[in-house]
Design an enzyme around this catalytic site. Structure first.
Site: not given
Length: 428
Positions: A201, A130, A183, A125, A186, A15
């Site tokens: 993160k 995101g 979406g 990054e 998962e 994706t």
């Protein structure tokens, strides 16, 4: 040698990979203006043949060994072969872009030691938040700062689920199905809902902030999978939302690290962060609080961050200066002191399910007092059923270790307590 193109080898055409190719093609004029040379995807490696057969290669090492490839983009996720791809690419003289937070958190030492040894760059990054430029903001925009604290909502999936539970009053399972349908989750959401994604993160940001290696095992992690809708609704009535917060705070006794659901006041900036959005607050000694906010999930936000890394890294590739100065200041001899989780201090929300009879409250308060847990407020929601009632307590700041000892003794008193006490940190 004057290069006509910056040639990119893309490994992983899922994706996000498809989004990267789409943005590079649509924004090629922007990239050319910023880099001075066109950026071209020369090869794409994936497990299966792709919709661009002229670019398809079956083996990732064919990309790594290609002398015309300037930059390798790793987008397969997971630990292996992602780690191997990154290490071999750096050793082969390739610069690397990755969105893989798991491999960075687990192999931080090896990856950045290798990058320094071979004088190559690795940009990442998209691995945190995101589209939010928090890595660049922390490493460059706040380069002069002594970082005191990092905290944030770092996972779009869990934030979407919690937003659905809060706004619509739905149970966790129903909210999860909604996230999957939209979406944002998962088919197997455990990595997100159990807090591991947020912990990865947080480990990256903390390692970057303090120049050492914060390991995921150093972080006390609790996810949202067992969160009860009753606590979401009670908290809402009290003026709080529940958010999954990753927190790293520098204290005199070590770095206090945690990932856990927290109550945040409706006036807190994190309470306004909904659905797939992420937010990170970084506190510097001189700067004070700096907030980063944006979409933390979705194809194009993640792909946008990857392409930004490709463009920024390409500027240095054009001048043949990429990696000469390390992008991450890291010395494996640096040992960061981590605060034991039991010594972490915070106020808490507690919900007790108890037998509805005299003396229960005094028994609970007595045990809390024994372990120096001070009550700030107490209420009894109208939730009496079959002789079982609920008591909700908020505490003043208390050590996690003392609170856990108190709750262990309370929960062992089966004559009055009928289920395990709910404990949620209150974020100040």
């Amino acid at each position: 040698m004057d290069k006509k193109y910056i040639n990119v080898g893309l490994i992983g055409y899922g994706t996000v990979g498809k989004g990267v190719v789409k943005i590079l093609e649509e924004n090629k004029k922007i990239a050319l203006r910023k880099v001075g040379k066109p950026i071209k995807v020369k090869s794409i490696c994936d497990l299966y043949p792709i919709d661009r057969p002229e670019l398809y290669v079956k083996k990732f090492r064919d990309i790594i060994k290609d002398p015309e490839i300037d930059l390798v983009v790793e987008l397969i996720g997971g630990y292996e072969p992602a780690r191997t791809i990154i290490i071999e690419a750096l050793k082969a003289g390739k610069n690397v872009v990755t969105a893989n937070k798991a491999v960075l958190a687990k192999y931080w030492d090896q990856i950045f030691t290798t990058a320094q040894e071979y004088q190559k760059s690795i940009y990442y990054e998209a691995s945190v938040g995101g589209v939010i430029p928090v890595v660049q903001g922390l490493s460059e925009g706040l380069a002069s700062e002594e970082i005191l604290e990092i905290k944030g909502i770092l996972n779009g999936t869990t934030n979407f689920i919690l937003s659905e539970m809060t706004k619509n009053g739905v149970e966790y399972g129903e909210a999860l199905k909604g996230a999957q349908k939209a979406g944002f989750a998962e088919a197997d959401p455990s990595f997100d809902v159990n807090g591991i994604d947020t912990a990865n993160k947080l480990a990256i940001l903390a390692s970057l902030a303090w120049g050492g290696w914060v390991k995921v095992k150093d972080i006390a992690v609790k996810g949202i999978a067992d969160l009860d809708i009753d606590d979401v609704m009670i908290s809402k009535e009290f003026g709080y939302d529940i958010k999954l917060i990753g927190s790293a705070q520098k204290t005199k006794n070590g770095i206090d690290l945690s990932v856990q659901p927290c109550l945040v006041n409706h006036e807190n900036v994190f309470a306004t962060v909904e659905n797939e959005y992420n937010a990170v607050m970084i506190k510097g000694k001189a700067s004070g609080d700096v907030l980063f906010y944006g979409k933390g999930a979705g194809q194009l936000p993640a792909a946008s961050a990857v392409v930004s890394d490709i463009i920024n890294l390409s500027k240095f590739i054009v001048t043949n200066t990429a990696g000469i100065v390390p992008d991450v200041v890291y010395n494996r001899k640096t040992r960061l002191k981590i605060l034991p989780s039991g010594k972490s201090k915070a106020p808490y929300y507690l919900r007790f399910s108890v037998v509805d009879k005299p003396g229960v409250l005094s028994k609970i308060s007595g045990i809390l007092g024994k372990y120096k847990v001070s009550i700030a407020s107490l209420s009894q929601p109208d939730m009496n059923e079959d002789g079982i009632t609920q008591i909700v307590v908020t505490t003043h700041e208390t050590s996690r270790g003392n609170l856990e000892k108190a709750l262990k003794q309370i929960d062992a008193t089966k004559s009055i307590v009928k289920s395990k006490t709910v404990k949620i940190k209150i974020e100040m």
